[in-house]
Each structure stands twice: as structure tokens, then as C-alpha cells.
Design a protein around this motif. Structure first.
Motif, PDB file in Angstrom:
ATOM      1  N   GLU A   1       0.772  -1.331   0.018  1.00 22.47           N
ATOM      2  CA  GLU A   1       0.114  -0.001  -0.095  1.00 22.47           C
ATOM      3  C   GLU A   1       0.854   1.225   0.264  1.00 22.47           C
ATOM      4  O   GLU A   1       0.474   2.114  -0.705  1.00 22.47           O
ATOM      5  N   GLY A   2       2.059   1.273   0.792  1.00 16.15           N
ATOM      6  CA  GLY A   2       2.806   2.292   0.986  1.00 16.15           C
ATOM      7  C   GLY A   2       3.549   2.727  -0.343  1.00 16.15           C
ATOM      8  O   GLY A   2       4.031   3.901  -0.869  1.00 16.15           O
ATOM      9  N   ASN A   3       3.391   1.604  -1.231  1.00 16.98           N
ATOM     10  CA  ASN A   3       4.208   1.822  -2.563  1.00 16.98           C
ATOM     11  C   ASN A   3       3.426   2.791  -3.718  1.00 16.98           C
ATOM     12  O   ASN A   3       3.975   3.570  -4.334  1.00 16.98           O
ATOM     13  N   VAL A   4       1.961   2.443  -3.263  1.00 13.27           N
ATOM     14  CA  VAL A   4       0.964   3.398  -4.087  1.00 13.27           C
ATOM     15  C   VAL A   4       1.309   4.814  -3.796  1.00 13.27           C
ATOM     16  O   VAL A   4       1.381   5.794  -4.626  1.00 13.27           O
ATOM     17  N   ASP A   5       1.439   5.161  -2.413  1.00  6.99           N
ATOM     18  CA  ASP A   5       1.511   6.521  -1.907  1.00  6.99           C
ATOM     19  C   ASP A   5       2.945   7.064  -2.444  1.00  6.99           C
ATOM     20  O   ASP A   5       3.023   8.183  -2.665  1.00  6.99           O
ATOM     21  N   PHE A   6       3.981   6.345  -2.410  1.00  5.44           N
ATOM     22  CA  PHE A   6       5.223   6.658  -2.905  1.00  5.44           C
ATOM     23  C   PHE A   6       5.147   7.195  -4.364  1.00  5.44           C
ATOM     24  O   PHE A   6       5.587   8.080  -4.678  1.00  5.44           O
ATOM     25  N   VAL A   7       4.280   6.537  -5.162  1.00  5.56           N
ATOM     26  CA  VAL A   7       4.226   6.948  -6.804  1.00  5.56           C
ATOM     27  C   VAL A   7       3.318   8.008  -6.732  1.00  5.56           C
ATOM     28  O   VAL A   7       3.505   9.176  -7.620  1.00  5.56           O
ATOM     29  N   LEU A   8       2.249   8.173  -6.055  1.00  4.33           N
ATOM     30  CA  LEU A   8       1.235   9.292  -6.251  1.00  4.33           C
ATOM     31  C   LEU A   8       1.974  10.682  -5.503  1.00  4.33           C
ATOM     32  O   LEU A   8       1.831  11.657  -5.990  1.00  4.33           O
ATOM     33  N   GLU A   9       2.641  10.505  -4.281  1.00  2.00           N
ATOM     34  CA  GLU A   9       3.073  11.578  -3.754  1.00  2.00           C
ATOM     35  C   GLU A   9       4.148  12.243  -4.610  1.00  2.00           C
ATOM     36  O   GLU A   9       4.561  13.369  -4.459  1.00  2.00           O
ATOM     37  N   GLY A  10       5.001  11.234  -5.389  1.00  4.86           N
ATOM     38  CA  GLY A  10       6.129  11.590  -6.139  1.00  4.86           C
ATOM     39  C   GLY A  10       5.628  12.205  -7.451  1.00  4.86           C
ATOM     40  O   GLY A  10       6.253  12.525  -8.118  1.00  4.86           O
ATOM     41  N   LYS A  11       4.146  12.061  -7.787  1.00  6.31           N
ATOM     42  CA  LYS A  11       3.783  12.784  -8.846  1.00  6.31           C
ATOM     43  C   LYS A  11       4.126  12.075 -10.099  1.00  6.31           C
ATOM     44  O   LYS A  11       4.200  13.037 -11.440  1.00  6.31           O
ATOM     45  N   PHE A  12       4.567  10.886 -10.182  1.00  6.00           N
ATOM     46  CA  PHE A  12       4.858  10.503 -11.571  1.00  6.00           C
ATOM     47  C   PHE A  12       4.001   9.066 -11.986  1.00  6.00           C
ATOM     48  O   PHE A  12       4.280   8.178 -12.607  1.00  6.00           O
ATOM     49  N   GLY A  13       2.900   8.955 -11.523  1.00  8.09           N
ATOM     50  CA  GLY A  13       1.927   8.160 -11.949  1.00  8.09           C
ATOM     51  C   GLY A  13       0.518   8.214 -11.062  1.00  8.09           C
ATOM     52  O   GLY A  13       0.264   9.235 -10.252  1.00  8.09           O
ATOM     53  N   MET A  14      -0.181   7.333 -11.561  1.00 13.75           N
ATOM     54  CA  MET A  14      -1.719   7.316 -10.742  1.00 13.75           C
ATOM     55  C   MET A  14      -2.162   5.890 -10.334  1.00 13.75           C
ATOM     56  O   MET A  14      -1.437   4.921 -10.835  1.00 13.75           O
ATOM     57  N   PHE A  15      -3.156   5.505  -9.734  1.00 19.02           N
ATOM     58  CA  PHE A  15      -3.566   4.336  -9.189  1.00 19.02           C
ATOM     59  C   PHE A  15      -5.010   4.344  -9.882  1.00 19.02           C
ATOM     60  O   PHE A  15      -5.765   5.236  -9.598  1.00 19.02           O
ATOM     61  N   CYS A  16      -5.398   3.275 -10.484  1.00 25.61           N
ATOM     62  CA  CYS A  16      -6.805   2.823 -10.771  1.00 25.61           C
ATOM     63  C   CYS A  16      -6.707   1.343 -10.795  1.00 25.61           C
ATOM     64  O   CYS A  16      -6.104   0.625 -11.556  1.00 25.61           O
ATOM     65  N   SER A  17      -7.721   0.828 -10.072  1.00 29.10           N
ATOM     66  CA  SER A  17      -7.893  -0.670  -9.667  1.00 29.10           C
ATOM     67  C   SER A  17      -8.180  -1.468 -10.925  1.00 29.10           C
ATOM     68  O   SER A  17      -8.721  -0.864 -12.017  1.00 29.10           O
ATOM     69  N   ASP A  18      -7.647  -2.466 -10.990  1.00 28.28           N
ATOM     70  CA  ASP A  18      -7.678  -3.650 -12.281  1.00 28.28           C
ATOM     71  C   ASP A  18      -8.944  -3.746 -12.272  1.00 28.28           C
ATOM     72  O   ASP A  18      -9.218  -4.566 -13.448  1.00 28.28           O
ATOM     73  N   SER A  19     -10.013  -3.875 -11.404  1.00 25.06           N
ATOM     74  CA  SER A  19     -11.325  -3.985 -11.771  1.00 25.06           C
ATOM     75  C   SER A  19     -12.100  -2.810 -12.443  1.00 25.06           C
ATOM     76  O   SER A  19     -13.194  -2.845 -12.706  1.00 25.06           O
ATOM     77  N   ASP A  20     -11.324  -1.854 -12.941  1.00 26.71           N
ATOM     78  CA  ASP A  20     -11.906  -0.724 -13.743  1.00 26.71           C
ATOM     79  C   ASP A  20     -10.937  -0.532 -14.943  1.00 26.71           C
ATOM     80  O   ASP A  20     -10.228   0.438 -15.156  1.00 26.71           O
ATOM     81  N   PRO A  21     -10.796  -1.559 -15.843  1.00 27.69           N
ATOM     82  CA  PRO A  21      -9.794  -1.348 -16.855  1.00 27.69           C
ATOM     83  C   PRO A  21     -10.189  -0.369 -18.040  1.00 27.69           C
ATOM     84  O   PRO A  21      -9.311   0.407 -18.735  1.00 27.69           O
ATOM     85  N   PHE A  22     -11.488  -0.033 -18.006  1.00 29.44           N
ATOM     86  CA  PHE A  22     -11.900   1.298 -18.858  1.00 29.44           C
ATOM     87  C   PHE A  22     -11.332   2.539 -18.194  1.00 29.44           C
ATOM     88  O   PHE A  22     -10.756   3.493 -19.059  1.00 29.44           O
ATOM     89  N   GLY A  23     -11.339   2.399 -17.117  1.00 25.01           N
ATOM     90  CA  GLY A  23     -10.728   3.689 -16.321  1.00 25.01           C
ATOM     91  C   GLY A  23      -9.309   3.877 -16.651  1.00 25.01           C
ATOM     92  O   GLY A  23      -8.598   4.821 -16.925  1.00 25.01           O
TER      93      GLY A  23
END
Length: 552
Positions: free
Chosen positions: A452-474
Motif C-alpha cells: 500500500e505504501g508503494n502506491v503512496d510513494f508513486v502518487l506523492e512523487g507525482k509520477f503516476g496514478m492508481f486505478c484498480s484493475d477492476s476498472d480497466p476502462f478507467g
């Protein structure tokens, strides 16, 4: 200068072994003639339940809710103390004898289970032999980590960490003295340091030219956008659905692209992709996509305008609702650089939401309408949605998209250089590798607790986003938005590069090696520690004149 290095690790996920191998490579480069050994000491000499951790992890990784319960249960000081007492009583002697059998100059742990008892064993070996055996810990997590990483931290020469988040956890939860911590970065394969230096800024003219040359070397089309889709070494995750939707959305959006799918050991998936009827895929996805986008803004607008009345949900809010265990604080997509447009609302102005787990699905529409009212959305926004749907349904130009299924590859650095966007689960090694070559990341899944903290690392670093694999269209909509906005890609890439540490393994090994050589010289000379090796406190049971100290 040759050394004998003993790495303590376990195959509970591929990251620990990969880190050990990246460090081993650097030892051989910097200290020619070095011999190294990789030992899973708990599987060989531990007791239940710790000696079955590899098999247990394979099960838990396929059952995230069970893993989350186990992780949270064991991630406490009380369990740490019980485990230490149990393992010390039952298997410390066997562990000590096994370490001695390698006659190492230094012991390096890259696994949370391989710290407390091995450190005790190293101290006892020092007492028995009269020669100090140094031990170091290299934490292989980015944003969150288990408390076992910092067990018996006083016995470590140094603890190498990769981020400020881990530093805070080490100080607050592990009570690790500040002088023990060295923040260098996550050790990754040497190939990434080589490629990062050759690539430079991937968005510069030189970087784009080098990227094309790598694509040609890999026999890829050098002139089209390239996506790299990963699900871990075993090819896990909802890869198939994500690839299907990416293919359909890219094609109908008129974007020429290559989709590289790392299937790992999942040969079945690779063959399915090779023989898939992509026209049929487009037919199935197109109607679903039309229905899907009729409920949300195109992502660039959604990032700044929030929610719409009448049940429409923006991209960001949809990401939160589709996330299984993230809260508002770490599920929101990282903000992109500020726009010059005056008619956009700052993403930070979105009203505060409750954690996802507390959302009442039966009243979701009411909650969404309330959010829309707070944001004062205009009728013009709703008409724009209709226009967007009509544009997509009547778009004449179609993109030429090629899907390439890859097996278990060893030249990942080249593929990351060739790619424009990485779509992957939130593994720490994968994130660190992507950042080292300035590659933007779309995260689609994570292992609860551990990642979970790895997601924070990316988002706080502003070099990516998170979108659940349950939402492939997103996922697909956001990827299309990135691909069609050069400024967005440039900002994401620059942010990624600023967080990358391609030379972390080299720097860690340099520090460990220099410290070990000093101890090796002192052991042979039977002299006390020099001034730049300030002594640390010895264990109460120590009777040896050899000092257990960190490198100053």
C-alpha cells in the motif's frame, strides 16, 4: 579486495532475490574476485510457521484479504518479541553453525525475517572466533514495511533504506537510531544504471532518439507509442482484461501503438494473446465503453471538475470507489502540473470523502449528487459528456495496435526504455526500476499492507496514478489521456526521474565493502577500531574484545 559475502533472503516474492542479485553483481564489479552465497536460512533451519513462509506467501498472494489479516496480525512489537524468543530458543544454534560454514567476511540481510536471530548469531560468532563479523540490512520496500525489518537493529552496522517514509517508520516504530540509517535508494539491476545513463532525459531529442534505437533493437515499431503491461513474475493480475480494453480503446481512439505484455511464466496467457480475435474484442468492448464513459468525464476534465449530478462520476471519484482498501488520502490520483486555463478547479478543492470501506453502496448516488452540488457543476458540463460520447461513437479513424506477449524476460531495462508508460502492480522493485529511467506508471493493484505504501510513494512523487484493475476502462481512458498530451508525459517523466536511484546498488555496495575491508584488516591485525569506526554498545552477554560497530 576480494570478499566472501553471505546474503540472507527468501523467495517470498521476487523482489528480495532481485535485490540480493543486484548487490552481488556490484560486489563483483567493485571488489573483483568476490564470492557470494544466497541463503534462505528460515526455510532450511527455521521452525513452524516461519519455515514454510515461501509456500504460505504463494497462497497469500492469491488471497489478498487473508494476506492483509496475516500481515497486520504479525506487524506488531508483541508478535516480534514472541517470534524472536521462539526462534532464538529453537534454532539460533543451527543458524549460527550454518552461517559459520560459509566463513563470510560480511552478512547482508535483504529480508525482514533474516535480521534478529542472524544478528545474534553473528555476534556470537564474533565472540567465538575473536574476529568481528559485520552484518548489514538492506530494506527492500519503498513506502511501507514490516516491523521485523528493524528487529535487533542495534546489532546492525547500518540499515539501508530507500525513502523518507521508511526512515520515519524505522525511527518511530523500530526505534532505530538515526545514525544507523542510510537512505540511498532501492537496489536494482545494474542494467538500469547503464540504460539510465545512456537514455538521459527520455523526453529530450537525445532521449527520444535513443528510445527509437532500443525499439529497433527489440524489433518493435520505433515510431508508435509503446505500453508495457506487467503483472509480476508469474504473470498474475487481471492482465487479460486490461490488455483487451487497452487494445479496444486505443484502436477506437485512433492511436497507433504497441502493447507489450509481460506474461512471465504464464505461458497460457501468452498463447491466448497470440491467437486472440482482436476484432471480436473490439466488438465486445465498444458497447461497454460507450456505456462506461457516459457516466464520467474524459479524464483531463475529471481531474479538475469533480463530480456531476444525475449519478455521473468523475475519473478520480471512480478510482476511489473501485479501490478495495485504500482511503481518500492515498487513493486519489497524484496531481499533474497546474494548467494555465482559468476555468479549471484545483483537484485539491475536491471535498473530503470517507474511507472507501465506509461507503454505503446503496446510497452512493445520493453521496455523488451531494458532491456535485457542492462543486456547483453547470449544465454545460453534462452537454459536454454527450458530445464526448458522440465523438467516440462516430470516430472514423482507427488506430493500428499490435499486442506482443512476452515470456519471462531478462532485459527489462531495455523494455522500460522502449516504453512510454508502464502499467503494473505496485511492486517496489518495478516502481524503482521505472523511476530510474523516468518512466510514468499506472498502478492497477497492490498487496494489502505490504504494498500500500508503494502506491503512496508513486502518487506523492507525482509520477503516476492508481486505478484498480477492476476498472480497466478507467485505466485505458487515463492512458489515452497521457499518450495524447505531451506536456503530461513530460511532467510525469521528469517527476519519475527525480525519484529514481539507478546507482543505489553501487552506492550500497561501496559503503558495505569499504566497511568490511576495514574490519577484515583489523581482524587480521587484531587491533581496535579506528577513529572513523565509532564503537556501538555491545550486547550484555558479549565477552569478546572485538567491537560490533557501524561504519561512521
Amino acid at each position: 579486495n576480494a570478499l566472501t559475502v553471505l546474503f540472507l533472503s527468501s523467495d517470498t516474492g521476487g523482489g528480495h532475490r532481485a535485490s540480493a542479485e543486484s548487490l552481488a553483481k556490484q560486489f563483483q564489479l567493485q571488489f573483483p574476485g568476490t564470492a557470494y552465497h544466497l541463503l534462505d536460512i528460515m526455510s532450511d533451519h527455521g521452525v513452524a510457521p516461519w519455515n514454510s513462509s515461501v509456500e504460505a506467501y504463494k497462497h497469500f498472494s492469491s488471497h489478498p484479504k487473508q494476506w492483509k489479516a496475516f500481515y497486520n496480525m504479525t506487524n506488531s512489537r508483541a508478535v516480534e518479541m514472541i517470534a524472536d524468543a521462539h526462534l532464538k530458543l529453537m534454532c539460533e544454534r543451527a543458524i549460527r553453525d550454518r552461517i559459520k560454514s560459509y566463513d563470510p567476511d560480511v552478512v547482508v540481510s535483504v529480508h525482514p525475517l533474516m535480521n534478529s536471530i542472524p544478528m545474534i548469531s553473528c555476534q556470537k560468532i564474533s565472540q567465538e572466533t575473536g574476529n568481528h563479523l559485520p552484518m548489514f540490512t538492506v530494506v527492500t520496500d519503498l513506502g511501507s514495511c514490516h516491523s521485523f525489518w528493524f528487529a535487533s537493529a542495534a546489532g546492525a552496522e547500518k540499515i539501508f533504506i530507500a525513502s523518507e517514509q521508511i526512515r520515519e517508520l524505522a525511527k518511530v516504530r523500530g526505534k532505530v537510531p538515526v545514525e544507523k540509517l542510510e537512505m540511498v535508494g532501492l537496489p536494482i539491476r545494474h542494467d538500469f544504471a547503464v540504460q539510465a545513463e545512456a537514455l538521459g532525459d527520455r523526453m529530450s531529442e537525445h532521449g527520444k532518439d535513443y528510445q527509437k534505437r532500443i525499439r529497433q533493437k527489440l524489433e518493435l515499431n520505433p515510431d508508435v507509442k509503446t505500453l508495457l503491461v506487467m503483472g509480476g513474475g508469474e504473470g498474475v493480475g487481471s492482465l487479460s482484461n486490461i490488455v483487451d480494453v487497452l487494445y479496444s480503446v486505443l484502436t477506437t481512439s485512433g492511436i497507433d501503438a504497441t502493447i507489450l505484455v509481460v506474461c512471465g511464466r504464464n505461458e497460457k496467457l501468452r498463447l491466448q494473446l497470440k491467437h486472440r480475435d482482436w476484432n471480436e474484442v473490439i466488438g465486445k468492448c465498444e458497447s461497454r465503453h460507450t456505456e462506461h464513459i457516459s457516466h464520467c468525464w474524459p479524464s483531463q476534465s475529471a481531474r479538475t471538475t469533480g463530480c456531476l449530478s444525475g449519478g455521473y462520476v468523475s475519473m478520480n471519484i471512480r478510482k476511489i470507489l473501485s479501490t478495495s482498501s485504500l482511503t481518500m488520502e492515498n487513493a486519489m490520483a497524484a496531481p499533474l502540473p497546474e494548467s494555465d486555463s482559468d476555468d479549471e478547479t484545483d483537484a485539491d478543492a475536491l471535498p473530503e470523502l470517507s474511507p472507501v470501506n465506509d461507503i454505503d453502496e446503496d446510497n452512493a448516488d445520493v453521496r455523488i449528487v451531494s458532491l456535485a452540488d457542492e462543486l456547483n457543476e453547470s449544465d454545460e458540463m453534462e452537454s459536454n459528456i454527450v458530445d464526448a460520447v458522440a465523438f467516440n461513437s462516430n470516430n472514423v479513424k482507427t488506430g493500428e495496435v499490435k499486442v506482443v506477449g512476452l515470456g519471462f524476460i531478462t532485459n527489462m531495462a531495455e523494455y522500460m526504455v522502449a516504453a512510454d508508460i508502464l502499467i503494473s502492480k505496485a511492486g517496489p522493485g518495478t516502481i524503482a526500476e521505472a523511476a530510474s529511467v523516468g518512466l510514468p506508471i499506472m498502478l492497477t493493484s497492490f498487496l494489502p499492507g505490504q504494498e500500500e505504501g508503494n502506491v503512496d510513494f508513486v502518487l506523492e512523487g507525482k509520477f503516476g496514478m492508481f486505478c484498480s484493475d477492476s476498472d480497466p476502462f478507467g485505466i485505458a481512458d487515463e492512458v489515452v489521456d497521457w499518450l495524447t498530451n505531451e506536456e503530461t508525459l513530460q511532467a510525469l517523466s521528469a517527476a519519475a526521474k527525480s525519484k529514481g536511484a539507478p546507482d543505489a546498488a553501487a552506492e550500497i555496495v561501496k559503503r558495505i565493502g569499504e566497511s568490511t575491508l576495514k574490519w577484515k584488516h583489523m581482524n587480521k591485525s587484531n587491533v581496535s577500531a579506528p577513529a572513523d569506526l565509532p564503537p556501538s554498545s555491545m550486547s550484555e552477554s558479549s565477552t569478546s574484545s572485538v567491537l560490533s560497530t557501524p561504519l561512521g
